[in-house]
Scaffold this motif. Structure first.
Motif, PDB file in Angstrom:
ATOM      1  N   ASP A 132      24.622  33.710 -14.226  1.00 32.87           N
ATOM      2  CA  ASP A 132      24.365  33.273 -15.597  1.00 32.87           C
ATOM      3  C   ASP A 132      22.881  33.414 -15.932  1.00 32.87           C
ATOM      4  O   ASP A 132      22.532  33.916 -16.997  1.00 32.87           O
ATOM      5  CB  ASP A 132      24.839  31.829 -15.786  1.00 32.87           C
ATOM      6  CG  ASP A 132      24.641  31.358 -17.212  1.00 32.87           C
ATOM      7  OD1 ASP A 132      25.173  32.009 -18.135  1.00 32.87           O
ATOM      8  OD2 ASP A 132      23.930  30.349 -17.402  1.00 32.87           O
ATOM      9  N   PRO A 178      28.652  27.296 -17.741  1.00 30.74           N
ATOM     10  CA  PRO A 178      29.060  28.672 -18.026  1.00 30.74           C
ATOM     11  C   PRO A 178      29.817  29.286 -16.845  1.00 30.74           C
ATOM     12  O   PRO A 178      29.556  28.961 -15.695  1.00 30.74           O
ATOM     13  CB  PRO A 178      27.741  29.401 -18.257  1.00 30.74           C
ATOM     14  CG  PRO A 178      26.712  28.576 -17.583  1.00 30.74           C
ATOM     15  CD  PRO A 178      27.203  27.156 -17.621  1.00 30.74           C
ATOM     16  N   VAL A 179      30.750  30.169 -17.172  1.00 31.06           N
ATOM     17  CA  VAL A 179      31.506  30.894 -16.154  1.00 31.06           C
ATOM     18  C   VAL A 179      31.299  32.387 -16.420  1.00 31.06           C
ATOM     19  O   VAL A 179      31.913  32.949 -17.323  1.00 31.06           O
ATOM     20  CB  VAL A 179      33.011  30.540 -16.193  1.00 31.06           C
ATOM     21  CG1 VAL A 179      33.776  31.345 -15.145  1.00 31.06           C
ATOM     22  CG2 VAL A 179      33.217  29.046 -15.990  1.00 31.06           C
ATOM     23  N   GLY A 210      31.680  21.941 -18.764  1.00 30.68           N
ATOM     24  CA  GLY A 210      30.899  22.657 -19.760  1.00 30.68           C
ATOM     25  C   GLY A 210      29.886  23.634 -19.201  1.00 30.68           C
ATOM     26  O   GLY A 210      29.011  24.103 -19.930  1.00 30.68           O
ATOM     27  N   ARG A 253      34.023  24.308 -13.436  1.00 28.53           N
ATOM     28  CA  ARG A 253      32.827  24.576 -14.250  1.00 28.53           C
ATOM     29  C   ARG A 253      33.146  24.443 -15.736  1.00 28.53           C
ATOM     30  O   ARG A 253      32.388  23.856 -16.493  1.00 28.53           O
ATOM     31  CB  ARG A 253      32.270  25.969 -13.938  1.00 28.53           C
ATOM     32  CG  ARG A 253      31.635  26.060 -12.556  1.00 28.53           C
ATOM     33  CD  ARG A 253      31.171  27.476 -12.254  1.00 28.53           C
ATOM     34  NE  ARG A 253      30.070  27.894 -13.106  1.00 28.53           N
ATOM     35  CZ  ARG A 253      28.782  27.640 -12.858  1.00 28.53           C
ATOM     36  NH1 ARG A 253      28.427  26.948 -11.791  1.00 28.53           N
ATOM     37  NH2 ARG A 253      27.846  28.074 -13.690  1.00 28.53           N
ATOM     38  N   ARG A 254      34.279  25.030 -16.156  1.00 26.50           N
ATOM     39  CA  ARG A 254      34.661  24.936 -17.570  1.00 26.50           C
ATOM     40  C   ARG A 254      34.846  23.478 -17.982  1.00 26.50           C
ATOM     41  O   ARG A 254      34.450  23.083 -19.072  1.00 26.50           O
ATOM     42  CB  ARG A 254      35.951  25.706 -17.833  1.00 26.50           C
ATOM     43  CG  ARG A 254      35.780  27.202 -17.927  1.00 26.50           C
ATOM     44  CD  ARG A 254      36.939  27.877 -18.591  1.00 26.50           C
ATOM     45  NE  ARG A 254      37.956  28.616 -17.947  1.00 26.50           N
ATOM     46  CZ  ARG A 254      38.033  29.147 -16.730  1.00 26.50           C
ATOM     47  NH1 ARG A 254      37.108  28.980 -15.873  1.00 26.50           N
ATOM     48  NH2 ARG A 254      39.046  29.851 -16.340  1.00 26.50           N
ATOM     49  N   GLU A 260      39.325  30.781  -9.280  1.00 25.02           N
ATOM     50  CA  GLU A 260      39.868  30.071 -10.439  1.00 25.02           C
ATOM     51  C   GLU A 260      39.606  28.576 -10.335  1.00 25.02           C
ATOM     52  O   GLU A 260      39.292  27.929 -11.330  1.00 25.02           O
ATOM     53  CB  GLU A 260      41.365  30.340 -10.609  1.00 25.02           C
ATOM     54  CG  GLU A 260      41.944  29.728 -11.865  1.00 25.02           C
ATOM     55  CD  GLU A 260      41.132  29.970 -13.143  1.00 25.02           C
ATOM     56  OE1 GLU A 260      40.948  29.002 -13.926  1.00 25.02           O
ATOM     57  OE2 GLU A 260      40.659  31.102 -13.370  1.00 25.02           O
ATOM     58  N   ALA A 315      35.923  28.094 -11.168  1.00 24.58           N
ATOM     59  CA  ALA A 315      35.718  28.388 -12.591  1.00 24.58           C
ATOM     60  C   ALA A 315      36.291  27.277 -13.471  1.00 24.58           C
ATOM     61  O   ALA A 315      35.659  26.863 -14.455  1.00 24.58           O
ATOM     62  CB  ALA A 315      36.353  29.732 -12.950  1.00 24.58           C
ATOM     63  N   ALA A 316      37.462  26.774 -13.123  1.00 25.75           N
ATOM     64  CA  ALA A 316      38.089  25.697 -13.912  1.00 25.75           C
ATOM     65  C   ALA A 316      37.228  24.424 -13.874  1.00 25.75           C
ATOM     66  O   ALA A 316      37.056  23.761 -14.905  1.00 25.75           O
ATOM     67  CB  ALA A 316      39.493  25.414 -13.390  1.00 25.75           C
TER      68      ALA A 316
END
Length: 152
Positions: A34, A90-91, A88, A84-85, A78, A81-82
């Motif tokens: 990022d 960034p992925v 909030g 992190r999402r 995944e 990433a989930a």
């Protein structure tokens, strides 16, 4: 899976093996990608079938080993990433990939053209946690890019 020649130049390559250390390394790799405005290549090394047969005379199927490794690396990517999402964060674009061979050999090969190679460090307590592991040490000594060893 992808040929190493197609790795995005300047990407962040990270070794993933399903351990807490590799999850921490993937988190770091996503943060680094990022910051750099680039992609992540999450890479899992796996062993091929053994050359001897089992007691039943059956060799492990190479395709099954390949598919299991591919599913595992995708699941770890995944999961991270989930998380992190959900908070909030960034992925960045993250490619989940596998390669057959010893982890140190696979990661060194894929470090060519990468901006950074990220590996995890499994803390084992006491003296063992003060000594870098064989994959991390090999990466630090031989990688063709900057190496970051992330503690979990």
């Amino acid at each position: 899976m992808t040929d190493p020649a197609t790795t995005t130049p300047g990407s962040v390559v990270v070794g993933v093996d399903g351990s807490d250390g590799s999850r921490a390394a993937l988190e770091y790799a996503m943060d680094e990608a990022d910051r750099r405005g680039t992609t992540v290549r999450a890479l899992m090394a796996y062993g091929g079938p053994d050359v001897w047969t089992t007691a039943d005379g059956v060799l492990p199927d190479a395709r099954v080993l390949h598919d299991v490794a591919a599913q595992e690396v995708r699941a770890v990517v995944e999961e991270v990433a989930a998380a992190r999402r959900a908070r909030g964060a960034p992925v960045p674009v993250t490619e989940a990939d596998i390669a057959m061979g010893p982890a140190s050999t696979v990661l060194l090969h894929h470090s060519r053209g990468a901006a950074v190679l990220v590996v995890g460090h499994r803390g084992r307590g006491g003296l063992a946690s003060r000594v870098i592991g064989s994959v991390g040490l090999s990466a630090v000594i031989h990688a063709e890019c900057t190496v970051v060893v992330v503690r979990d």
